[in-house]
Design a protein around this motif. Sequence first.
Motif, PDB file in Angstrom:
ATOM      1  N   GLU A  15       0.832  -1.204   0.000  1.00 28.21           N
ATOM      2  CA  GLU A  15       0.000   0.000   0.000  1.00 28.21           C
ATOM      3  C   GLU A  15       0.870   1.260   0.000  1.00 28.21           C
ATOM      4  N   SER A  16       0.344   2.296  -0.627  1.00 27.19           N
ATOM      5  CA  SER A  16       0.960   3.620  -0.611  1.00 27.19           C
ATOM      6  C   SER A  16       2.363   3.620  -1.227  1.00 27.19           C
ATOM      7  N   THR A  17       2.502   2.911  -2.373  1.00 25.58           N
ATOM      8  CA  THR A  17       3.793   2.872  -3.059  1.00 25.58           C
ATOM      9  C   THR A  17       3.698   3.422  -4.482  1.00 25.58           C
ATOM     10  N   PRO A 122       6.826   7.814   0.778  1.00 25.69           N
ATOM     11  CA  PRO A 122       6.304   7.918   2.147  1.00 25.69           C
ATOM     12  C   PRO A 122       4.906   7.315   2.264  1.00 25.69           C
ATOM     13  N   TRP A 123       4.652   6.731   3.419  1.00 28.16           N
ATOM     14  CA  TRP A 123       3.340   6.171   3.742  1.00 28.16           C
ATOM     15  C   TRP A 123       2.327   7.298   3.873  1.00 28.16           C
ATOM     16  N   VAL A 124       1.180   7.147   3.221  1.00 28.40           N
ATOM     17  CA  VAL A 124       0.088   8.103   3.341  1.00 28.40           C
ATOM     18  C   VAL A 124      -1.141   7.317   3.773  1.00 28.40           C
ATOM     19  N   LYS A 135       5.162  -3.571   8.523  1.00 25.88           N
ATOM     20  CA  LYS A 135       4.292  -4.494   7.790  1.00 25.88           C
ATOM     21  C   LYS A 135       4.400  -4.255   6.283  1.00 25.88           C
ATOM     22  N   ARG A 136       4.542  -3.026   5.889  1.00 30.26           N
ATOM     23  CA  ARG A 136       4.691  -2.695   4.468  1.00 30.26           C
ATOM     24  C   ARG A 136       5.952  -3.346   3.902  1.00 30.26           C
ATOM     25  N   GLU A 137       7.040  -3.313   4.667  1.00 35.67           N
ATOM     26  CA  GLU A 137       8.292  -3.950   4.246  1.00 35.67           C
ATOM     27  C   GLU A 137       8.129  -5.465   4.158  1.00 35.67           C
TER      28      GLU A 137
END
Length: 182
Positions: A15-17, A122-124, A135-137
Amino acid sequence: MLTNNLARVVITGPESTGKTALAKALSEKWGSLWIPEYARQYVENLDHPYNYDDVVAIAEHQIAEEIGVGSRIRQGVIFFDTWLIITKVWLEVVFGKCPEWITDHIRSSKIDLFLVCNTDLPWVADAVRENGGEKREQLLQIYCDEIRSYGFPYEIITGFGPVRMENAMMALSKHGLNRTSD
């Protein structure tokens, strides 16, 4: 390398990439079709927290859309904003199971290249995003492992703004997907 005369390129990642922005920009650059992410639209319109059956319905829609567009378009490039591997991982991570027909469809699919968006943007946060931070990683690694396990070619796309687009174009070219005109 084209599957028949139609190339199928999946833009995916956590998400958010920047998946949607990249899919849209690539389709505009190529003058080709892109299939928007369906899961976001589906979940945003629910009147309840999503459940297993909702995610299965998303998978069914994704497959129908993929088959439908593949039967109408015979040449060029189709860019998919996310795809079924994300849905499979979502089912396994959140619900601990995934229907075998999803795995079967992934195995038989003719995807020419995955462009995996790195987590360097950056995460949005927004109303449907759940997996920021570490968790994103972890999900980035899971997605790459899944793609590899099916033998699909992939490239990790990094960079901000025009650099990300340039890196995506170089990855497409590296895999034999070149625009013939600008």
